[in-house]
Design an enzyme around this catalytic site. Structure first.
Site, mmCIF file in Angstrom:
data_model
loop_
_atom_site.group_PDB
_atom_site.id
_atom_site.type_symbol
_atom_site.label_atom_id
_atom_site.label_comp_id
_atom_site.label_asym_id
_atom_site.label_seq_id
_atom_site.Cartn_x
_atom_site.Cartn_y
_atom_site.Cartn_z
ATOM 1 N N HIS A 66 0.830 -1.192 0.000
ATOM 2 C CA HIS A 66 0.000 0.000 0.000
ATOM 3 C C HIS A 66 0.866 1.243 0.000
ATOM 4 O O HIS A 66 2.018 1.205 0.421
ATOM 5 C CB HIS A 66 -0.941 0.014 1.214
ATOM 6 C CG HIS A 66 -0.228 -0.094 2.523
ATOM 7 N ND1 HIS A 66 0.168 -1.304 3.049
ATOM 8 C CD2 HIS A 66 0.183 0.841 3.405
ATOM 9 C CE1 HIS A 66 0.770 -1.103 4.203
ATOM 10 N NE2 HIS A 66 0.799 0.203 4.447
ATOM 11 N N CYS A 201 1.647 3.344 11.851
ATOM 12 C CA CYS A 201 2.610 2.863 10.859
ATOM 13 C C CYS A 201 2.966 4.020 9.940
ATOM 14 O O CYS A 201 2.300 5.061 9.964
ATOM 15 C CB CYS A 201 2.048 1.677 10.067
ATOM 16 S SG CYS A 201 0.659 2.094 8.977
#
Length: 689
Positions: A66, A201
């Site tokens: 991603h 993250c």
């Protein structure tokens, strides 16, 4: 939202790719065909850059590459199912379910909320089992959207809006409470163990929410009450201070700095990477229980766990942490360099070099005299330059110990200036301050003192210790080392100076604004951030700036003379690289290096080495730390300086064209959405640092 996140044409139930790069390309092609991605190669470069930060494979046979990208028109998800499996770096083997998540650079919160819900769904076995058994692309897409798969069978390839999340799941953007209703008391009637957690993250899209879901489910299984604050792209909703106060322990599962970490001060803490939160939630909860049992009330947080579960300072090796701390200090220092340096350069341009001897403008300023305005600019710039070493030291300490490190770091940096310890003294002061604060934070203190620790006790004690060490113990040896290094550089001439120019040129072009580039740049700016910089320091500054201009100028020239070797997006980036290179912003070459590092980076380094050698051989000097071609009038022997830059640019251009021509392939043709043009890469922070 009128466009579904995923439709049947974005699903491949027979993904034949053998590697993660092939898988990403196959799924990305579907996004291009659907008009969701405007440039295939540019988007895949962004995916690869995200993958390089940390593998995206998850235990359970899942790969979830991603990224955010300027080449994405709207939030999009593509799904592929592989029979033989694809290695995404997971510890338990290859992935059979691959989700490629593409978010625009400015993705909106509603779509990111759906992405966070998907991330949580991936932690449910019933969800992944259903995807493995599904035979219809339309039903698989509906399942991922949270709709009834059978009802959505006839809606294949429509523009129906995504439905609600599956029962029991919420599109959370902030704090998640697991066990608020399902966990009452322990079997003996006692209150359940309470944990607060923070997950985050680098991208803030997937792992943040997967770790939260994993911790939620493990807590339910253990009979533990947990509330998780997800510091992700979909939002940042702070945990209630009362909930934090009532918690028995804290779990940080993160790969970026926890925001407002002071809220959790005094709690037993488990500090790990985000993937540990996904893969080992039960271990983390058990460790939190153990630390809470071993920690007396009011004791500051204990040492965090590393990613293998062993006690350590944090989840990374010392070398990685040291680089991060130093980069933090340099990144905060760079704006002071840019602002102060350019004002000093303007002062010189208006008033000549003798402007450095002008009296204070506070005592003498004539509105109608250009000399007074030149003196004003020079003195403001000098004031900004006076902060370089304290800011460097303060934010190194901040990177190590968060806000409590700022005071002793700034104090140590100021002392480094006082004792003429310079750049090396600032580095040492920051590291010492951070280490002292971290040591104080580990000391057991009575509960009544806990509230005043970060405001009074830590600044007082740490500043006293750092001041003593800098003035009495380590400051003088560092100052002597700094002086010796300066004297050695002053003595360089001829071939030795040329070799120094080669080394600086290689460093400036190695990582295009990364740590190595910043070390060379900080070394150069530290040398001229004094009242009377030496001639050698001025030569080093000239060399560093010239070499830093070469990579983007070379890429711009290469896309002009041999455009067929580059994609359409790279040619657009090449136009911007002319301006970025001329402005001394090395980051203008990053899009090219990310797409083809093995050809671009060596070519850039070769040209930078040539330019560095020539500027030293030509005895070029520079008093301004930034500005590119716009400060050429301030450069010693400006004509020769431009020749050095042109020579290095020509070498880099020739090499990159030669290497790309020998690869035997052409850039992939990318279908372009009607009326769209991929924007050039945005410039990073100024100063090519």
């Amino acid at each position: 939202m009128n466009t579904p996140l995923i439709t049947a044409d974005l699903v491949d139930l027979d993904l034949t790719a053998g590697t993660k790069d092939e898988a990403a390309r196959a799924l990305a092609r579907r996004m291009v065909a659907a008009g969701r991605v405007t440039d295939l190669d540019g988007f895949l470069a962004d995916v690869a850059a995200r993958e390089a930060q940390m593998p995206t494979g998850l235990e359970g046979g899942i790969g979830i590459p991603h990224c955010r990208s300027a080449h994405v028109t709207e939030p999009t998800l593509a799904f592929g199912r592989s029979t033989r499996g694809i290695d995404f770096g997971a510890a338990d083997g290859p992935a059979t379910l691959v989700f490629l998540i593409a978010a625009p650079a400015g993705a909106d919160q509603d779509h990111l909320s759906i992405l966070s819900t998907l991330a949580r769904d991936l932690m449910r076995a019933e969800f992944t089992d259903a995807l493995r058994a599904e035979t219809s692309a339309a039903r698989a897409a509906a399942l991922i959207r949270g709709e009834d798969p059978q009802a959505a069978q006839d809606a294949d390839n429509t523009d129906a809006a995504p439905g609600e999340a599956p029962a029991g799941e919420s599109q959370e953007t902030g704090a998640a409470d697991s066990g608020a209703d399902g966990v009452g008391t322990d079997g003996d009637g006692a209150e359940p163990f309470r944990i607060v957690a923070v997950t985050s993250c680098p991208t803030g899209i997937a792992h943040t929410y997967m770790a939260a879901e994993s911790l939620d489910r493990a807590a339910q299984a253990e009979g533990v009450r947990i509330q998780v604050e997800t510091q992700g792209s979909a939002g940042f909703e702070r945990l209630d201070p009362a909930v934090i106060a009532a918690a028995d322990a804290v779990i940080f599962a993160h790969d970026v700095e926890v925001r407002e970490r002071d809220r959790f001060a005094g709690k037993p803490t488990v500090d790990v990477g985000v993937k540990a939160g996904i893969n080992r939630p039960a271990e983390l909860i058990a460790e939190a229980r153990r630390r809470a049992a071993e920690t007396p009330a009011g004791t500051p947080a204990t040492a965090p766990m590393d990613r293998t579960g062993e006690p350590a300072d944090n989840g990374d090796g010392f070398g990685t942490r040291l680089r991060t701390w130093l980069m933090t200090g340099v990144s905060y220092m760079v704006p002071f360099v840019a602002a102060g340096g350019l004002m000093i350069a303007l002062g010189f341009a208006l008033g000549g070099y003798e402007i450095s001897d002008a009296p204070s403008v506070a005592d003498h300023f004539v509105w109608t005299e250009a000399h007074s305005w030149a003196a004003l600019l020079f003195q403001i710039g000098g004031a900004a330059f006076g902060f370089l070493i304290p800011v460097l030291a303060g934010y190194i300490a901040y990177g190590m110990a968060d806000r409590p490190g700022l005071v002793p770091g700034f104090v140590g940096g100021a002392i480094a200036i006082t004792i003429d310890a310079g750049f090396l003294g600032g580095l040492a002061a920051g590291l010492v301050a951070g280490a002292v604060v971290r040591a104080i934070q580990r000391v057991n203190v009575p509960a009544p003192l806990r509230g005043i620790m970060p405001v009074v006790v830590i600044p007082l004690i740490s500043s006293a210790i750092v001041g003593f060490l800098m003035f009495i113990v380590i400051g003088k040896p560092i100052a002597s080392a700094q002086s010796g290094l300066t004297d050695w550089l002053e003595g360089l001439s001829g071939s030795n100076a040329v070799l120094l120019g080669v080394l600086l040129g290689l460093m400036m072009c190695f990582d295009l604004g990364g740590p190595v580039n910043k070390v060379a740049y900080a070394f150069a700016t530290g040398g001229i951030a004094v009242a009377d910089p030496s001639d050698t320091s001025l030569k080093i500054m000239a060399t560093v700036m010239a070499a830093g201009m070469v990579p983007p100028l070379a890429m711009a020239l290469a896309t002009t003379v041999r455009g067929k070797l580059f994609t359409k997006t790279e040619k657009e980036n090449g136009k911007a690289a002319w301006v970025l290179g001329a402005s001394f912003i090395s980051e203008g070459a990053i899009p090219f290096a990310a797409a083809d590092p093995l050809r671009v980076i060596p070519s850039a380094m070769a040209g930078g080495a040539v330019t560095g050698a020539l500027t030293m051989a030509f005895d070029n000097t520079l008093r301004a730390p930034h500005g590119g071609v716009f400060v050429v009038p301030l450069i010693g022997s400006p004509f020769l300086y431009l020749i050095a830059i042109a020579a290095g640019t020509a070498v880099s251009t020739a090499l990159v064209i030669l290497l790309k021509s020998r690869r035997g392939t052409k850039p992939a043709a990318v279908p372009e959405a009607a009326g769209t043009t991929a924007p050039p890469a945005a410039a990073a922070a100024p100063a090519s640092a």
